[in-house]
Scaffold this active site. Structure first.
Site: not given
Ligand code: 5RP
Length: 218
Positions: A28, A30, A95, A103
């Site tokens: 999950t 971006s 998270g 996850e």
């Molecule tokens: C979501 C996560 C994501 O992997 C983490 O926040 C990184 O996100 P991004 O790729 O948007 O920087 O752990 O719960």
């Protein structure tokens, strides 16, 4: 190269780890959203995906990728996910997007965990990023007091309810010298569903996008 270009580059690199005919574990965030776009391009080569959040499920399904329930799948060869911080030994904090519990489950059920980040996420020691802890709502204040005893400053993430119906405490100012030990200690507090330290089951491979290309750490 800007951060989005790096996220895109590392997402493309992760496609190399997807096996033909397999069910892919999908994280999950971006960075993973770029990976989902890439997965869409090869959707005819895979059987489908197991997703770690409602948000990723929506994106996968919109691209015509079948999303399987974890209970219906016996083997996930590779899990691809981002991270908020990555340190030595491929330990991570995750998270930031509140999806940490699913996850951690999908990561645990997968043979290989490939973590995809841009180089801004690489740190010498975990803990600058506030540590997300998913908590059963009725235990919020009790868990917060216990986290203070462990040296942290927990902050209630207002207005956020996880896909599991729980709340998030973001714990500031933790010195995470021993990630495996702290992961266990926090998970032992009654009312904690799980916390965002991924050390007991860290990544197997980290792909990190830099200005000059994608670096691989095994
Ligand atoms: C979501 C996560 C994501 O992997 C983490 O926040 C990184 O996100 P991004 O790729 O948007 O920087 O752990 O719960």
């Amino acid at each position: 190269m800007d951060q989005n270009a790096k996220k895109q580059a590392v997402a493309k690199a992760a496609i190399e780890y997807v096996e033909n005919g397999s069910i892919v574990g999908v994280g999950t965030g971006s960075t993973v959203n770029f990976f989902i776009e890439e997965l869409g391009k090869i959707k005819n080569n895979i059987e489908g995906a197991v997703s770690s959040s409602d948000a990723s499920t929506k994106l996968l399904e919109a691209l015509g990728i079948e999303v399987f329930a974890l209970n219906d799948v016996s083997n996930i060869s590779v899990y691809i996910d981002g991270a908020d911080e990555v340190a030595e030994h491929k330990h991570m904090i995750k998270g930031g997007g509140a999806a940490l519990t699913r996850e951690k489950i999908v990561a645990g059920a997968s043979t290989t965990f490939v973590c995809i980040v841009d180089d801004s996420k690489r740190v010498p020691m975990l803990g600058k990023f506030p540590l997300p802890v998913e908590v059963i709502p009725m235990a919020r204040s009790f868990v917060a007091r216990e986290l203070v005893k462990l040296g942290g400053d927990p902050e209630y993430r207002q207005g956020v309810v996880t896909d599991n119906g729980n709340v998030i405490l973001d714990v500031h100012n933790l010195e995470i010298l021993n990630p495996r030990e702290l992961e266990q200690s926090i998970n032992n507090i009654p009312g904690v569903v799980t916390n965002g330290i991924f050390a007991l089951r860290g990544a197997d491979i980290v792909l990190s996008a830099t200005d000059t290309g994608v670096e691989t750490y095994k």
